[in-house]
Design a protein around this motif. Sequence first.
Motif, short mmCIF file in Angstrom:
data_model
loop_
_atom_site.label_atom_id
_atom_site.label_comp_id
_atom_site.label_asym_id
_atom_site.label_seq_id
_atom_site.Cartn_x
_atom_site.Cartn_y
_atom_site.Cartn_z
N ALA A 1 4.92 37.54 47.74
CA ALA A 1 5.44 37.35 46.38
C ALA A 1 6.66 36.46 46.49
CB ALA A 1 5.80 38.70 45.77
N ILE A 2 6.67 35.36 45.73
CA ILE A 2 7.74 34.37 45.81
C ILE A 2 8.62 34.50 44.57
CG2 ILE A 2 8.29 31.95 46.14
CD1 ILE A 2 6.60 33.16 48.38
N GLU A 3 9.91 34.61 44.79
CA GLU A 3 10.87 34.71 43.69
C GLU A 3 11.96 33.65 43.88
OE1 GLU A 3 12.36 38.68 43.77
OE2 GLU A 3 10.52 39.55 42.98
N PRO A 4 12.21 32.79 42.88
CA PRO A 4 11.41 32.66 41.66
C PRO A 4 10.15 31.83 41.93
CG PRO A 4 13.21 31.08 41.65
CD PRO A 4 13.37 31.89 42.90
N GLY A 5 9.09 32.14 41.20
CA GLY A 5 7.84 31.41 41.36
C GLY A 5 7.16 31.23 40.03
N GLN A 6 6.24 30.27 39.98
CA GLN A 6 5.54 29.96 38.74
C GLN A 6 4.09 30.44 38.83
OE1 GLN A 6 5.91 25.82 37.74
NE2 GLN A 6 8.14 25.81 37.95
N GLY A 7 3.53 30.77 37.69
CA GLY A 7 2.13 31.17 37.65
C GLY A 7 1.96 32.67 37.72
N ALA A 8 0.71 33.09 37.91
CA ALA A 8 0.37 34.50 37.92
C ALA A 8 0.87 35.17 39.19
CB ALA A 8 -1.14 34.67 37.80
N GLY A 9 1.36 36.37 39.02
CA GLY A 9 1.78 37.19 40.15
C GLY A 9 1.57 38.64 39.81
N LEU A 10 1.86 39.50 40.73
CA LEU A 10 1.71 40.93 40.49
C LEU A 10 2.98 41.51 39.88
CD1 LEU A 10 -0.06 42.14 43.77
CD2 LEU A 10 -1.09 41.76 41.52
N THR A 11 2.81 42.49 39.02
CA THR A 11 3.96 43.23 38.53
C THR A 11 4.56 44.01 39.69
OG1 THR A 11 2.63 45.16 37.98
CG2 THR A 11 2.88 43.47 36.26
N ALA A 12 5.79 44.46 39.52
CA ALA A 12 6.45 45.21 40.59
C ALA A 12 5.65 46.45 41.01
CB ALA A 12 7.86 45.59 40.17
#
Length: 212
Positions: free
Chosen positions: A43-54
């Motif tokens: 998980a990349i922070e900050p990142g763009q596009g779809a990702g998983l919720t915490a």
Amino acid sequence: AHHDMRGLALLLPALCLAQSPIYQLTAQNFATAAAQPVTWLLAIEPGQGAGLTAPSLLQAARYYNQAQTGKGVRVGKVDLVQSPELRRVLCGGGACPAMLALRPGELPRPYRGRSALGEVQAFVEAVAAGSAAASRGGGGYAGGGGGGGGRDRLPDLSADMNDKLEDWVQAKRQRDFETADRLRAEMKDAGFNPEDYRPRPGGGGYGGGGGG
């Protein structure tokens, strides 16, 4: 392999976030972690596009990092604010995706699907299973379809990817081009080109193609 996994067992606990099964990768430990014989779901922070919720990311970490370690997938997190040096490594000089998969010696493969845990799991397990094809195809940051080479050397599909392939064929035959294009994009993002596995018979296709 036993030596590598023993080293992994010693390394990974040191990467854990406090009171969390999610591994924290930083500029200081990234090279060592990336060399381990596993496929990382990051998980990349900050990142763009779809990702998983915490909560979903935590669920995935518990599954791969604790309950099902034999699958060879590990879940981690990268904070690019704290480790800006990793931006170029993971993002290739472009926009950083919210999630990506990473195997030793290969370019990162960005996740471009939906924010659904099952789809993310299918993606990372497909990357893990299809690493040889990913290397040949040179998918890299574009998540492109596989490269040349004989179709008899295509990697095996996971059960989920095989289901997507069959659904893609049916959608094409039924002229449901919107569904067909979506399924093809999802498979390509996971490193598999459905047209390699189901080439158009006699050049006639499956009832004409949608966009793409």
